[in-house]
Design a protein around this motif. Structure first.
Motif, short mmCIF file in Angstrom:
data_model
loop_
_atom_site.label_atom_id
_atom_site.label_comp_id
_atom_site.label_asym_id
_atom_site.label_seq_id
_atom_site.Cartn_x
_atom_site.Cartn_y
_atom_site.Cartn_z
N GLY A 177 0.79 -1.22 0.00
CA GLY A 177 0.00 0.00 0.00
C GLY A 177 0.83 1.27 0.00
O GLY A 177 0.29 2.36 -0.20
N ARG A 178 2.13 1.14 0.23
CA ARG A 178 3.00 2.32 0.25
C ARG A 178 4.05 2.29 -0.87
O ARG A 178 4.42 3.35 -1.39
CB ARG A 178 3.73 2.41 1.61
CG ARG A 178 2.80 2.54 2.80
CD ARG A 178 3.58 2.83 4.08
NE ARG A 178 4.51 1.75 4.43
CZ ARG A 178 5.81 1.93 4.56
NH1 ARG A 178 6.36 3.13 4.37
NH2 ARG A 178 6.59 0.91 4.90
N PHE A 179 4.53 1.12 -1.20
CA PHE A 179 5.56 0.97 -2.23
C PHE A 179 4.95 0.36 -3.48
O PHE A 179 4.05 -0.48 -3.41
CB PHE A 179 6.68 0.05 -1.74
CG PHE A 179 7.55 0.62 -0.64
CD1 PHE A 179 7.21 1.78 0.04
CD2 PHE A 179 8.72 -0.03 -0.28
CE1 PHE A 179 8.01 2.30 1.04
CE2 PHE A 179 9.53 0.46 0.72
CZ PHE A 179 9.17 1.62 1.38
N THR A 180 5.51 0.75 -4.63
CA THR A 180 5.08 0.18 -5.91
C THR A 180 6.31 -0.15 -6.74
O THR A 180 7.16 0.73 -6.97
CB THR A 180 4.20 1.16 -6.68
OG1 THR A 180 3.04 1.48 -5.90
CG2 THR A 180 3.73 0.52 -7.99
N ILE A 181 6.40 -1.39 -7.17
CA ILE A 181 7.50 -1.81 -8.04
C ILE A 181 7.00 -1.82 -9.49
O ILE A 181 5.85 -2.19 -9.75
CB ILE A 181 8.05 -3.19 -7.63
CG1 ILE A 181 9.32 -3.53 -8.40
CG2 ILE A 181 6.99 -4.27 -7.79
CD1 ILE A 181 10.04 -4.77 -7.88
#
Length: 120
Positions: free
Chosen positions: A65-69
């Motif tokens: 919910g905070r990081f996106t790869i």
């Protein structure tokens, strides 16, 4: 030989954002999995996020919910967008790519690491 160059690490305040990049150089036929791991002082390295060649992504519970790869296959580059950063995200972040070079030779390469510090 496949080499990885990371960038984007920095000092940021809690709640801030950073975008890490990792670019692969060398002769590459295909990249299967691109991933980011991190290692905080005194702790073991942990997998943060990974993305397959089909763009299926997985995340550690601590960053969901905070990081996106994401990945750019044309540029052999993987990104990690980090939002709502917390002090506990402070660590050295490493990218890891695995795949194949010509003639079906597998490779598994790691970057040199980039420091992310979250502090006020």
């Amino acid at each position: 030989q496949v080499q990885l160059v990371e960038s984007g690490g920095d000092l940021v305040q809690p709640g801030g954002s950073l975008r890490l990049s990792c670019a692969a150089s060398g002769i590459i036929s295909s990249i299967s999995v691109m991933a980011w791991s991190r290692q905080a002082p005194g702790k073991q390295r942990e997998l943060v996020a990974a993305i397959t060649s089909g763009a299926s992504a997985n995340y550690a519970d601590s960053v969901k919910g905070r990081f996106t790869i994401s990945r750019d296959n044309a540029e052999n580059t993987v990104y990690l967008q980090m939002n709502s950063l917390k002090p506990e995200d402070t660590a050295v972040y490493y990218c890891n790519l695995s795949g194949y070079r010509p003639y079906a030779r597998p490779f598994n390469s790691w970057g040199q690491g980039t420091q992310v510090t979250v502090s006020s």
